[in-house]
Scaffold this active site. Sequence first.
Site, mmCIF file in Angstrom:
data_model
loop_
_atom_site.group_PDB
_atom_site.id
_atom_site.type_symbol
_atom_site.label_atom_id
_atom_site.label_comp_id
_atom_site.label_asym_id
_atom_site.label_seq_id
_atom_site.Cartn_x
_atom_site.Cartn_y
_atom_site.Cartn_z
ATOM 1 N N LYS A 1 23.275 29.502 -3.956
ATOM 2 C CA LYS A 1 24.536 30.199 -3.713
ATOM 3 C C LYS A 1 24.663 31.362 -4.676
ATOM 4 O O LYS A 1 24.472 31.146 -5.878
ATOM 5 C CB LYS A 1 25.698 29.225 -3.893
ATOM 6 C CG LYS A 1 27.079 29.829 -3.680
ATOM 7 C CD LYS A 1 28.171 28.797 -3.925
ATOM 8 C CE LYS A 1 29.544 29.429 -3.719
ATOM 9 N NZ LYS A 1 30.629 28.468 -4.014
ATOM 10 N N LYS B 1 23.361 28.178 -8.529
ATOM 11 C CA LYS B 1 24.624 28.876 -8.274
ATOM 12 C C LYS B 1 24.755 29.998 -9.294
ATOM 13 O O LYS B 1 24.895 29.748 -10.500
ATOM 14 C CB LYS B 1 25.808 27.924 -8.364
ATOM 15 C CG LYS B 1 27.145 28.586 -8.033
ATOM 16 C CD LYS B 1 28.282 27.576 -8.105
ATOM 17 C CE LYS B 1 29.611 28.223 -7.775
ATOM 18 N NZ LYS B 1 30.732 27.257 -7.851
#
Length: 324
Positions: A249, A197
């Site tokens: 992400k 992320k």
Amino acid sequence: MNVPVIRPRRLRQTPAMRRLVSETRVHPAELVLPLFVREGVNEAVPISSMPGVSQHTLDSLKRAATDAAEAGVGGVMLFGVPETRDATGSQATDPNGILNVATAALVAEVGDALVVQTDLCLDEFTDHGHCGVLDDSGRVDNDATLERYVDMALVQADAGSSILGLSGMMDGQVDAVRTALDEAGFLDTAILAYSAKYASAFYGPFREAVDSQLSGDRRTYQLNPGNRREGMREATLDMSEGADIVMVKPAGSYLDVLADVAAMSDIPVWAYQVSGEYAMIEAAAQNGWIDRRRAIEESVVGIRRAGADAVLTYWATELAGWLR
């Protein structure tokens, strides 16, 4: 003139031929719809930076989840927006808090038709907007935050969440939550680790979606956008700690990381097409600069082509309808 013998265009001549030889396909069951539920509102509240997306009431949330189930979407990922916040995000661990109440409601409503999943992070619930609790110097305290994540995990699992989305990027979060779940008897509750992320500018509209109170940034715990190998390292660590699924992400700007992780992973790899990716396509389409449907379909097939087994996207229900 030498006439070409090898003619790749033979396999592109008709829609039927192109469909037959397509290497990558998207199925509705491979899509997950993120949903926002807000405490203290009587009707859904549109999110201005994400046209077509709203903060839901419990009733409108159930309708949105039902629509997703009827379209064949694989799952929904819930985010809660509480009325009150404090330094430790206490509403996140209140069984009567908005996210936990909404989870139980959706499990009862659509739990047999799709997978109800929950975001496990403190940022929506803290008055400082960070993904963890702060120490005396104002830094995110990793180990104290793990204790809060454990408490959140147990409450979310008890509410019926099938997959806990660990998105806070604390070191050791998968191990801490997996151990606690198993000790409490939640052996079948799965963990989705937001492993790679990145500290991205593309989360901007999400701040509005959850009414974020963040001041500053999250660069001390989310990944440096320039680091490819570090994404692999984080995914490897999460798998070793017991993650059932790993996530990259954002999706669109990190397809290389996604491909790396997919190539080495023996568990499912997902990707999140985040709010900024959604907003850019919607804005360009509203201005008539791109073909909206083609851009949506192409963006999601590109994420699947890079190796994602499933895609979290705000277009999940609409796209599923097109695919069906």
